[in-house]
Design an enzyme around this catalytic site. Structure first.
Site, mmCIF file in Angstrom:
data_model
loop_
_atom_site.group_PDB
_atom_site.id
_atom_site.type_symbol
_atom_site.label_atom_id
_atom_site.label_comp_id
_atom_site.label_asym_id
_atom_site.label_seq_id
_atom_site.Cartn_x
_atom_site.Cartn_y
_atom_site.Cartn_z
ATOM 1 N N HIS A 1 -12.897 57.001 -5.489
ATOM 2 C CA HIS A 1 -13.249 56.922 -4.076
ATOM 3 C C HIS A 1 -12.620 58.100 -3.332
ATOM 4 O O HIS A 1 -11.535 58.573 -3.689
ATOM 5 C CB HIS A 1 -12.737 55.617 -3.464
ATOM 6 C CG HIS A 1 -13.313 54.402 -4.098
ATOM 7 N ND1 HIS A 1 -14.651 54.098 -4.055
ATOM 8 C CD2 HIS A 1 -12.728 53.401 -4.804
ATOM 9 C CE1 HIS A 1 -14.877 52.962 -4.687
ATOM 10 N NE2 HIS A 1 -13.723 52.515 -5.159
ATOM 11 N N THR B 1 -2.606 61.538 -15.942
ATOM 12 C CA THR B 1 -3.041 61.966 -14.614
ATOM 13 C C THR B 1 -3.238 63.472 -14.526
ATOM 14 O O THR B 1 -3.723 63.961 -13.514
ATOM 15 C CB THR B 1 -2.018 61.538 -13.545
ATOM 16 O OG1 THR B 1 -0.760 62.151 -13.839
ATOM 17 C CG2 THR B 1 -1.866 60.024 -13.502
ATOM 18 N N LYS B 2 -2.815 64.211 -15.565
ATOM 19 C CA LYS B 2 -2.929 65.677 -15.573
ATOM 20 C C LYS B 2 -3.437 66.125 -16.932
ATOM 21 O O LYS B 2 -3.323 65.402 -17.926
ATOM 22 C CB LYS B 2 -1.567 66.315 -15.309
ATOM 23 C CG LYS B 2 -1.016 66.021 -13.935
ATOM 24 C CD LYS B 2 0.320 66.682 -13.729
ATOM 25 C CE LYS B 2 0.841 66.316 -12.335
ATOM 26 N NZ LYS B 2 2.201 66.781 -12.145
#
Length: 190
Positions: A80, A132-133
């Site tokens: 989102h 996340t990376k």
């Protein structure tokens, strides 16, 4: 080819193979694995997807040859849009961020890959990790957020990828089976 069609019928019923991700070669997919937007998911050869995995391909997911998913792995490729000033907690727009997973990757039990991440060849993602990376080839990562715990030899990984020395390929083509433990290199056999 008929065994693949039989497999797809068993999972999805007759004439529903269009709901499967695009495959380039043999793969093993647990019957409980779920795919959202499967037309945007590409699986390489010799991929295994474990029980209860969830892949949301809305932003695109590409999975390289020889990659293995333990059970309950989650990959998301859209999110989102929250960085805006129209609504809370997010507005009506989705952001699409493709996920790319290299060759010979092992994704551990219940790990999660967030949108936009690229994972290099030969990576191991520990159970429960949240990636996340981007992760470089050969890294072993774990934690939330995932950090590098160790690194595998890059030359060895490249050599194994070039030779297509993937576990699932050896299982299917050569009948390789798991054993309880491997003796240490210095162990003498009687």
């Amino acid at each position: 080819m008929s065994s693949i069609k039989a497999f797809l019928r068993r999972i999805f019923g007759r004439n529903k193979s269009k709901h499967m991700p695009i495959q380039t070669g043999p793969a093993k997919i647990a019957t409980t694995a779920r795919f959202a937007f499967p037309k945007k998911i590409q699986l390489g050869s010799w991929v295994r997807i474990g029980k209860l995995c969830y892949l949301n391909g809305e932003g695109g997911i590409e999975i390289g040859d020889g990659t293995i998913f333990a059970p309950e792995v989650v990959i998301l490729s859209s999110t989102h849009r929250h960085k805006q000033d129209s609504y809370l907690p997010y507005d009506e727009f989705d952001e699409f961020r493709p996920v790319t997973i290299g060759r010979g990757v092992w994704l551990g039990h219940r790990c999660m890959i967030v949108p936009g991440v690229t994972i290099g060849d030969g990576v191991i993602v520990a159970m429960g990790a949240v990636v996340t990376k981007d992760v470089k080839a050969g890294d072993i990562v774990g934690g939330n957020p995932a950090t590098v715990l160790s690194t595998r030899d890059a030359a060895t990984i490249e050599s194994l990828v070039q030779q297509e020395r993937y576990y699932l390929k050896a299982v299917i083509e050569k009948g390789l089976s798991r054993i309880k433990s491997k003796p240490a290199p210095n162990d003498a056999r009687p």
